[in-house]
Design a protein around this motif. Structure first.
Motif, short mmCIF file in Angstrom:
data_model
loop_
_atom_site.label_atom_id
_atom_site.label_comp_id
_atom_site.label_asym_id
_atom_site.label_seq_id
_atom_site.Cartn_x
_atom_site.Cartn_y
_atom_site.Cartn_z
N SER A 2 0.89 -1.16 -0.14
CA SER A 2 -0.19 -0.12 -0.28
C SER A 2 1.15 1.00 0.72
N ALA A 3 0.14 2.09 -0.38
CA ALA A 3 0.91 3.67 -0.66
C ALA A 3 1.20 4.70 0.46
N ALA A 4 2.26 4.65 1.16
CA ALA A 4 2.10 5.95 2.21
C ALA A 4 2.15 7.09 2.14
N LEU A 5 2.56 7.29 1.07
CA LEU A 5 2.32 8.83 0.10
C LEU A 5 1.72 8.88 -1.05
N THR A 6 0.97 9.25 -1.43
CA THR A 6 0.73 9.65 -2.69
C THR A 6 0.58 11.28 -3.58
#
Length: 235
Positions: A2-6
């Motif tokens: 999963s993404a922490a920051l996008t």
């Protein structure tokens, strides 16, 4: 993963000069993502935009499910993002201990956090009463990182942390970044030196003219040095 920051379609300007042009970038949970590119490519501006220091005119910056672009700069660290700028920006007349206390005050953290941070940088324990302006460059970089880590961040932004340091200090900074990854901290690392990136990064994003031209796994970068020459101009 999963993404922490996008970051999506981000446009940023200095006055009327556009610096970031529809920038897309994803930082995964628990990874070290390096931004590589020539001077003026937009790497530092990307970090400043995340911190709200350069306003986004268009686009989105999301930390997990939270939108950051509308937040004032002093609110961004409270969301779990810490920033160590190029040049460190320490309070030179204050002691090591006092600089760390400033980091603790930012989120009302206490003794346990201070001790955990000093465990990461044991050299600083022997320097607590020393003015930060008298530290070596590597020690100052450690202190700047220690102060940022007092926020217990989910995401850490490092702008050229190895600049001007001797090899032994570069190795210690690398070791610390790798250790933070083991603790689940996601890091965006801006660097100019490829040899400083390869031992610690998971992926590399090539920033050119304010755009993310390509993001690759470090293994591919090792196998294809031409990528570095194409985007950075060095082997």
């Amino acid at each position: 993963m999963s993404a922490a920051l996008t970051i999506s379609q981000l446009d940023c300007f200095y006055g009327e000069v556009q610096v970031l042009h529809g920038l897309d970038l994803e930082l995964r949970q628990g990874e070290v993502l390096c931004l590589l590119g020539r001077n003026g490519a937009g790497k530092t501006t990307t970090l400043k935009a995340i911190m709200g220091l350069v306003p986004a005119r268009n686009g989105s910056i999301r930390l997990g499910g939270r939108e950051l672009t509308a937040l004032p700069p002093h609110e961004v660290p409270k969301t779990g993002v810490a920033y160590v700028p190029q040049g460190r920006r320490l309070f030179a007349e204050l002691t090591v201990a006092e600089n760390i206390e400033i980091g603790l005050m930012a989120r009302n953290k206490g003794h346990a956090v201070r001790e955990a941070v000093l465990d990461l940088f044991p050299l600083l324990r022997a320097r607590l009463k020393q003015r930060s302006g008298t530290l070596s460059g590597g020690e100052q970089q450690m202190l700047a990182m220690a102060r940022a880590l007092c926020l217990e961040p989910q995401v850490l932004l490092l702008d050229e942390p190895t600049e001007g340091l001797m090899p032994s200090m570069i190795a210690k900074i690398r070791e610390t970044v790798a250790g933070l990854r083991e603790r689940g901290v996601s890091t965006i690392l801006v660097e100019q030196r490829v040899d400083a990136v390869l031992p610690v990064a998971d992926r590399v994003a090539f920033i050119e003219n304010g755009r993310n031209r390509e993001t690759v796994e470090v293994a591919r970068l090792r196998d294809d040095p031409a990528l570095v020459r194409r985007y950075v101009g060095v082997g």
